[in-house]
Design a protein around this motif. Structure first.
Motif, PDB file in Angstrom:
ATOM      1  N   UNK A 128       0.869  -1.174   0.000  1.00 55.38           N
ATOM      2  CA  UNK A 128       0.000   0.000   0.000  1.00 55.38           C
ATOM      3  C   UNK A 128       0.902   1.219   0.000  1.00 55.38           C
ATOM      4  N   UNK A 129       0.329   2.388  -0.239  1.00 55.37           N
ATOM      5  CA  UNK A 129       1.111   3.619  -0.093  1.00 55.37           C
ATOM      6  C   UNK A 129       1.649   3.634   1.333  1.00 55.37           C
ATOM      7  N   UNK A 130       2.946   3.832   1.497  1.00 51.96           N
ATOM      8  CA  UNK A 130       3.550   3.623   2.814  1.00 51.96           C
ATOM      9  C   UNK A 130       2.998   4.555   3.885  1.00 51.96           C
ATOM     10  N   UNK A 131       2.428   5.690   3.507  1.00 49.35           N
ATOM     11  CA  UNK A 131       1.823   6.579   4.511  1.00 49.35           C
ATOM     12  C   UNK A 131       0.585   5.952   5.143  1.00 49.35           C
ATOM     13  N   UNK A 132       0.033   4.908   4.529  1.00 49.77           N
ATOM     14  CA  UNK A 132      -1.149   4.224   5.068  1.00 49.77           C
ATOM     15  C   UNK A 132      -0.773   3.158   6.107  1.00 49.77           C
ATOM     16  N   UNK A 133       0.491   2.860   6.227  1.00 49.24           N
ATOM     17  CA  UNK A 133       0.928   1.845   7.184  1.00 49.24           C
ATOM     18  C   UNK A 133       0.865   2.399   8.609  1.00 49.24           C
ATOM     19  N   UNK A 134       0.872   1.538   9.594  1.00 47.70           N
ATOM     20  CA  UNK A 134       0.925   2.019  10.983  1.00 47.70           C
ATOM     21  C   UNK A 134       2.150   2.910  11.199  1.00 47.70           C
ATOM     22  N   UNK A 135       2.033   3.811  12.144  1.00 45.10           N
ATOM     23  CA  UNK A 135       3.060   4.839  12.349  1.00 45.10           C
ATOM     24  C   UNK A 135       4.469   4.271  12.503  1.00 45.10           C
ATOM     25  N   UNK A 136       4.641   3.255  13.313  1.00 41.57           N
ATOM     26  CA  UNK A 136       5.977   2.704  13.528  1.00 41.57           C
ATOM     27  C   UNK A 136       6.552   2.131  12.238  1.00 41.57           C
ATOM     28  N   UNK A 137       5.739   1.418  11.473  1.00 37.17           N
ATOM     29  CA  UNK A 137       6.188   0.860  10.196  1.00 37.17           C
ATOM     30  C   UNK A 137       6.571   1.967   9.218  1.00 37.17           C
ATOM     31  N   UNK A 138       5.748   2.995   9.185  1.00 38.93           N
ATOM     32  CA  UNK A 138       6.006   4.137   8.306  1.00 38.93           C
ATOM     33  C   UNK A 138       7.327   4.814   8.685  1.00 38.93           C
ATOM     34  N   UNK A 139       7.579   4.954   9.986  1.00 37.28           N
ATOM     35  CA  UNK A 139       8.833   5.574  10.444  1.00 37.28           C
ATOM     36  C   UNK A 139      10.041   4.751  10.017  1.00 37.28           C
ATOM     37  N   UNK A 140       9.935   3.422  10.083  1.00 38.94           N
ATOM     38  CA  UNK A 140      11.039   2.566   9.646  1.00 38.94           C
ATOM     39  C   UNK A 140      11.317   2.775   8.159  1.00 38.94           C
ATOM     40  N   UNK A 141      10.261   2.807   7.378  1.00 42.78           N
ATOM     41  CA  UNK A 141      10.424   3.005   5.932  1.00 42.78           C
ATOM     42  C   UNK A 141      11.057   4.359   5.647  1.00 42.78           C
ATOM     43  N   UNK A 142      10.572   5.378   6.320  1.00 45.77           N
ATOM     44  CA  UNK A 142      11.129   6.711   6.107  1.00 45.77           C
ATOM     45  C   UNK A 142      12.571   6.793   6.579  1.00 45.77           C
ATOM     46  N   UNK A 143      12.886   6.152   7.670  1.00 44.38           N
ATOM     47  CA  UNK A 143      14.254   6.184   8.215  1.00 44.38           C
ATOM     48  C   UNK A 143      15.244   5.633   7.209  1.00 44.38           C
ATOM     49  N   UNK A 144      14.907   4.485   6.637  1.00 42.33           N
ATOM     50  CA  UNK A 144      15.789   3.848   5.663  1.00 42.33           C
ATOM     51  C   UNK A 144      15.728   4.587   4.329  1.00 42.33           C
ATOM     52  N   UNK A 145      14.524   4.815   3.837  1.00 41.72           N
ATOM     53  CA  UNK A 145      14.359   5.426   2.521  1.00 41.72           C
ATOM     54  C   UNK A 145      14.932   6.824   2.424  1.00 41.72           C
ATOM     55  N   UNK A 146      14.704   7.624   3.436  1.00 38.89           N
ATOM     56  CA  UNK A 146      15.200   9.001   3.380  1.00 38.89           C
ATOM     57  C   UNK A 146      16.713   9.075   3.570  1.00 38.89           C
ATOM     58  N   UNK A 147      17.282   8.122   4.315  1.00 40.00           N
ATOM     59  CA  UNK A 147      18.745   8.066   4.418  1.00 40.00           C
ATOM     60  C   UNK A 147      19.346   7.830   3.028  1.00 40.00           C
ATOM     61  N   UNK A 148      18.847   6.795   2.335  1.00 42.64           N
ATOM     62  CA  UNK A 148      19.358   6.507   0.998  1.00 42.64           C
ATOM     63  C   UNK A 148      19.005   7.616   0.017  1.00 42.64           C
ATOM     64  N   UNK A 149      17.875   8.254   0.214  1.00 41.20           N
ATOM     65  CA  UNK A 149      17.493   9.374  -0.643  1.00 41.20           C
ATOM     66  C   UNK A 149      18.496  10.520  -0.495  1.00 41.20           C
ATOM     67  N   UNK A 150      18.907  10.789   0.746  1.00 41.77           N
ATOM     68  CA  UNK A 150      19.901  11.847   0.971  1.00 41.77           C
ATOM     69  C   UNK A 150      21.251  11.489   0.343  1.00 41.77           C
ATOM     70  N   UNK A 151      21.667  10.222   0.468  1.00 39.12           N
ATOM     71  CA  UNK A 151      22.898   9.804  -0.198  1.00 39.12           C
ATOM     72  C   UNK A 151      22.764   9.966  -1.708  1.00 39.12           C
ATOM     73  N   UNK A 152      21.595   9.622  -2.232  1.00 40.36           N
ATOM     74  CA  UNK A 152      21.343   9.771  -3.666  1.00 40.36           C
ATOM     75  C   UNK A 152      21.456  11.215  -4.123  1.00 40.36           C
ATOM     76  N   UNK A 153      21.027  12.146  -3.287  1.00 34.14           N
ATOM     77  CA  UNK A 153      21.154  13.570  -3.622  1.00 34.14           C
ATOM     78  C   UNK A 153      22.621  13.946  -3.777  1.00 34.14           C
ATOM     79  N   UNK A 154      23.439  13.493  -2.839  1.00 32.58           N
ATOM     80  CA  UNK A 154      24.863  13.816  -2.889  1.00 32.58           C
ATOM     81  C   UNK A 154      25.517  13.251  -4.145  1.00 32.58           C
ATOM     82  N   UNK A 155      25.126  12.032  -4.519  1.00 31.54           N
ATOM     83  CA  UNK A 155      25.688  11.398  -5.715  1.00 31.54           C
ATOM     84  C   UNK A 155      25.173  12.084  -6.979  1.00 31.54           C
ATOM     85  N   UNK A 156      23.869  12.285  -7.066  1.00 26.75           N
ATOM     86  CA  UNK A 156      23.272  12.862  -8.279  1.00 26.75           C
ATOM     87  C   UNK A 156      23.800  14.263  -8.578  1.00 26.75           C
ATOM     88  N   UNK A 157      24.086  15.013  -7.540  1.00 30.19           N
ATOM     89  CA  UNK A 157      24.577  16.384  -7.731  1.00 30.19           C
ATOM     90  C   UNK A 157      26.098  16.463  -7.781  1.00 30.19           C
TER      91      UNK A 157
END
Length: 170
Positions: A69-98
């Motif tokens: 499902x759209x990850x924002x629909x998951x329970x709060x703790x699950x959503x936080x885990x996804x954001x913790x991992x995903x946003x970390x890699x997203x930030x690394x991706x920003x550094x690489x892409x730029x």
């Protein structure tokens, strides 16, 4: 006339030298800032919060929520885990892409785990994008594509990293 030409030449040399020094200092400062960011990221991945989030994403998410499902629909703790991992890699991706960090550093350090995380998170992220019409974790996706095109083993070989199997030292 010769004096004016010499003065002009000295002024041009001084201007070029000043510009070169300023550019060198800016580049050095930029590298220091990026290095501090990377070291903070490395340190961050050793913390309990991050390790718990990675464990969840890699080993429990698909079991607990086999129908994405759209990850924002998951329970709060699950959503936080996804954001913790995903946003970390997203930030690394920003550094690489730029171009702030060489992709070989990130792929060599995180390539396998980031690719596994993206493969598991992609269905949830894509559904989130459809629902909210935003490009969530777009840099993470790009970084995963780069890691799938250039595996960590390739980076290690390109860098000439050595191996020293157990029992081979005298």
């Amino acid at each position: 006339m010769n004096l004016n030409l010499v003065t002009l030449l000295i002024s041009v040399i001084a201007l070029v030298s000043s510009a070169w020094l300023a550019w060198s200092q800016l580049r050095s400062s930029r590298k220091s800032t990026v290095l501090a960011m990377i070291l903070e990221g490395f340190r961050d991945t050793r913390g309990d919060d991050y390790l718990e989030a990675v464990e969840y994403v890699l080993y429990q998410l698909a079991v607990e929520h086999p129908q994405p499902v759209a990850y924002q629909q998951l329970p709060e703790e699950n959503r936080r885990y996804i954001q913790r991992v995903g946003l970390f890699y997203n930030d690394l991706g920003k550094l690489v892409a730029h171009g702030l960090v060489d992709e070989s550093l990130i792929i060599g350090a995180y390539g396998g785990s980031l690719l596994r995380a993206w493969n598991l998170l992609a269905p949830y992220v894509y559904l989130e994008r459809q629902e909210h019409h935003r490009q969530h974790m777009r840099y993470f996706e790009d970084l995963a594509w780069r890691a799938s095109s250039r595996r960590p083993e390739t980076v290690y070989r390109e860098l000439g990293l050595h191996v020293l199997p157990p029992g081979t030292m005298q």
